[in-house]
Design a protein around this motif. Structure first.
Motif, short mmCIF file in Angstrom:
data_model
loop_
_atom_site.label_atom_id
_atom_site.label_comp_id
_atom_site.label_asym_id
_atom_site.label_seq_id
_atom_site.Cartn_x
_atom_site.Cartn_y
_atom_site.Cartn_z
N TYR A 7 -3.02 1.49 -3.52
CA TYR A 7 -3.10 0.57 -4.65
C TYR A 7 -2.41 0.79 -5.88
O TYR A 7 -2.30 -0.24 -6.43
N PHE A 8 -1.99 1.98 -6.32
CA PHE A 8 -1.52 2.16 -7.44
C PHE A 8 0.22 2.52 -7.32
O PHE A 8 0.70 2.28 -8.21
N GLY A 9 0.48 2.66 -6.21
CA GLY A 9 2.08 3.06 -6.03
C GLY A 9 2.58 1.95 -5.18
O GLY A 9 3.56 1.31 -5.52
N ALA A 15 3.67 -6.43 -4.55
CA ALA A 15 3.21 -7.35 -5.14
C ALA A 15 4.66 -8.08 -6.01
O ALA A 15 4.96 -9.29 -5.93
N LYS A 16 5.52 -7.35 -6.61
CA LYS A 16 6.71 -7.60 -7.15
C LYS A 16 7.70 -8.30 -6.09
O LYS A 16 8.42 -9.34 -6.49
N PRO A 25 0.97 -12.35 -6.84
CA PRO A 25 0.56 -10.97 -6.97
C PRO A 25 -1.02 -10.74 -6.70
O PRO A 25 -1.34 -9.83 -5.81
N VAL A 26 -1.71 -11.74 -7.10
CA VAL A 26 -3.09 -11.50 -7.00
C VAL A 26 -3.47 -12.00 -5.54
O VAL A 26 -4.23 -11.25 -4.93
N GLU A 27 -2.85 -12.86 -4.91
CA GLU A 27 -3.04 -12.97 -3.55
C GLU A 27 -2.56 -12.00 -2.55
O GLU A 27 -3.24 -11.70 -1.64
N SER A 32 -4.53 -7.42 0.83
CA SER A 32 -4.38 -6.02 1.03
C SER A 32 -5.91 -5.52 1.22
O SER A 32 -5.99 -4.62 2.03
N VAL A 33 -6.88 -5.95 0.53
CA VAL A 33 -8.19 -5.58 0.91
C VAL A 33 -8.78 -5.93 2.17
O VAL A 33 -9.64 -5.25 2.69
#
Length: 89
Positions: A7-9, A15-16, A25-27, A32-33
């Motif tokens: 999630y952080f890497g 997303a980019k 990016p929110v989608e 991913s969840v």
């Protein structure tokens, strides 16, 4: 891969990349969840090893039993996300 590195890497890179193709990016984060129930079965997740060990259950048997429930949960979550338009096709 554990949740934090993903999630952080990895997710910001995905997303980019998706944003370059017009995907919000929110989608991508929401999508991913949706795979979390299957991801939690991974042998790389320490808490799963701990819980299976405490229950004295074979890890392979655990995965075989839980797979149908995890896939079913993912399918239901994806359908609800599509119906509520949290994600799109």
């Amino acid at each position: 891969m554990a949740n934090d590195p993903y999630y952080f890497g990895v997710l910001p890179i995905i997303a980019k990349t998706a944003a370059a193709y017009g995907v919000d990016p929110v989608e991508i984060a929401r999508a991913s969840v949706l795979g979390q129930p299957i991801h939690a079965m991974s042998p790389l997740i320490a808490s799963t090893h701990l819980l299976v060990g405490m229950a004295k259950v074979d890890f392979g048997k655990h995965q075989k039993f839980i797979l149908k429930w995890a896939v079913g949960t993912c399918v239901v979550m994806i359908l609800i996300a599509l119906i509520t338009r949290a994600i799109s096709l």
